[in-house]
Design a protein around this motif. Structure first.
Motif, mmCIF file in Angstrom:
data_model
loop_
_atom_site.group_PDB
_atom_site.id
_atom_site.type_symbol
_atom_site.label_atom_id
_atom_site.label_comp_id
_atom_site.label_asym_id
_atom_site.label_seq_id
_atom_site.Cartn_x
_atom_site.Cartn_y
_atom_site.Cartn_z
ATOM 1 N N ALA A 168 0.843 -1.194 0.000
ATOM 2 C CA ALA A 168 0.000 0.000 0.000
ATOM 3 C C ALA A 168 0.877 1.242 0.000
ATOM 4 O O ALA A 168 2.025 1.205 0.444
ATOM 5 C CB ALA A 168 -0.906 -0.003 1.235
ATOM 6 N N ALA A 169 0.324 2.337 -0.500
ATOM 7 C CA ALA A 169 1.040 3.606 -0.545
ATOM 8 C C ALA A 169 0.367 4.601 0.389
ATOM 9 O O ALA A 169 -0.852 4.796 0.335
ATOM 10 C CB ALA A 169 1.074 4.154 -1.969
ATOM 11 N N GLY A 170 1.193 5.232 1.207
ATOM 12 C CA GLY A 170 0.697 6.221 2.144
ATOM 13 C C GLY A 170 1.436 7.532 1.969
ATOM 14 O O GLY A 170 2.378 7.621 1.181
ATOM 15 N N PRO A 171 1.062 8.539 2.703
ATOM 16 C CA PRO A 171 1.673 9.854 2.549
ATOM 17 C C PRO A 171 3.094 9.885 3.073
ATOM 18 O O PRO A 171 3.458 9.133 3.984
ATOM 19 C CB PRO A 171 0.767 10.757 3.397
ATOM 20 C CG PRO A 171 0.190 9.850 4.427
ATOM 21 C CD PRO A 171 0.015 8.526 3.741
ATOM 22 N N ASN A 172 3.905 10.735 2.494
ATOM 23 C CA ASN A 172 5.290 10.874 2.922
ATOM 24 C C ASN A 172 5.349 11.485 4.316
ATOM 25 O O ASN A 172 4.343 11.933 4.862
ATOM 26 C CB ASN A 172 6.060 11.742 1.925
ATOM 27 C CG ASN A 172 7.508 11.331 1.835
ATOM 28 O OD1 ASN A 172 7.977 10.508 2.603
ATOM 29 N ND2 ASN A 172 8.220 11.908 0.893
ATOM 30 N N GLY A 173 6.542 11.500 4.866
ATOM 31 C CA GLY A 173 6.717 12.009 6.212
ATOM 32 C C GLY A 173 6.957 10.862 7.153
ATOM 33 O O GLY A 173 7.369 9.778 6.721
ATOM 34 N N PRO A 174 6.759 11.041 8.440
ATOM 35 C CA PRO A 174 6.955 9.922 9.372
ATOM 36 C C PRO A 174 6.094 8.726 8.978
ATOM 37 O O PRO A 174 4.921 8.899 8.629
ATOM 38 C CB PRO A 174 6.503 10.515 10.713
ATOM 39 C CG PRO A 174 6.650 11.989 10.546
ATOM 40 C CD PRO A 174 6.335 12.264 9.110
ATOM 41 N N ILE A 175 6.682 7.543 9.017
ATOM 42 C CA ILE A 175 5.940 6.351 8.608
ATOM 43 C C ILE A 175 4.800 6.102 9.585
ATOM 44 O O ILE A 175 4.988 6.080 10.798
ATOM 45 C CB ILE A 175 6.876 5.133 8.549
ATOM 46 C CG1 ILE A 175 7.912 5.328 7.433
ATOM 47 C CG2 ILE A 175 6.073 3.864 8.305
ATOM 48 C CD1 ILE A 175 8.950 4.232 7.355
ATOM 49 N N ARG A 176 3.627 5.897 9.033
ATOM 50 C CA ARG A 176 2.440 5.612 9.840
ATOM 51 C C ARG A 176 2.078 4.152 9.716
ATOM 52 O O ARG A 176 2.343 3.520 8.702
ATOM 53 C CB ARG A 176 1.280 6.492 9.373
ATOM 54 C CG ARG A 176 1.575 7.993 9.491
ATOM 55 C CD ARG A 176 0.497 8.805 8.826
ATOM 56 N NE ARG A 176 0.663 10.242 9.007
ATOM 57 C CZ ARG A 176 1.391 11.005 8.214
ATOM 58 N NH1 ARG A 176 2.015 10.477 7.193
ATOM 59 N NH2 ARG A 176 1.476 12.306 8.436
#
Length: 123
Positions: free
Chosen positions: A96-104
């Motif tokens: 899955a692809a999520g938003p950049n930044g700290p990994i959630r």
């Protein structure tokens, strides 16, 4: 972002498998790519993730030291190398692809999902 997971199969306990996730889309550099899994009768859970830029990683405690996530930016591929597999690793695995930044780690944070690939570990 489009994602295609592959590489699942049947393996004996203690064995290894490598899952692959082919990613495409213009905004890949703004994404975190994660692996999740869902066992029968259980909720989908976070396994590991990697940032597309920088390659930072995060693992669930249950797989730390056994699984390794990596990416090949040139090929737009993300891999999950799974070693020392256990029967409890049996599940359908999704990338899955999520938003950049700290990994959630929350499922709701990931907007794009590939189809799953079945991993079965026999005892």
């Amino acid at each position: 972002v489009q994602l295609q997971a592959s590489g699942g199969g049947l393996v004996q306990a203690g064995g290894s498998l490598r899952l692959s996730c082919a990613a495409s889309g213009r905004t890949l550099s703004r994404n975190v790519i994660g692996w999740f899994r869902q066992a029968p009768g259980k909720e989908r859970e976070f396994v590991a993730a990697v940032t597309w830029v920088g390659g930072s990683t995060l693992y669930a405690d249950s797989v730390k030291g056994r699984f390794t996530i990596s990416r090949d930016n040139a090929k737009n591929m993300v891999y999950l190398q799974m070693n020392s597999l256990k029967p409890e690793d049996t599940a359908v695995y999704y990338c899955a692809a999520g938003p950049n930044g700290p990994i959630r780690v929350g499922i709701a944070e990931y907007a794009y999902w590939g189809q799953g690939t079945q991993v079965t570990v026999s005892s």
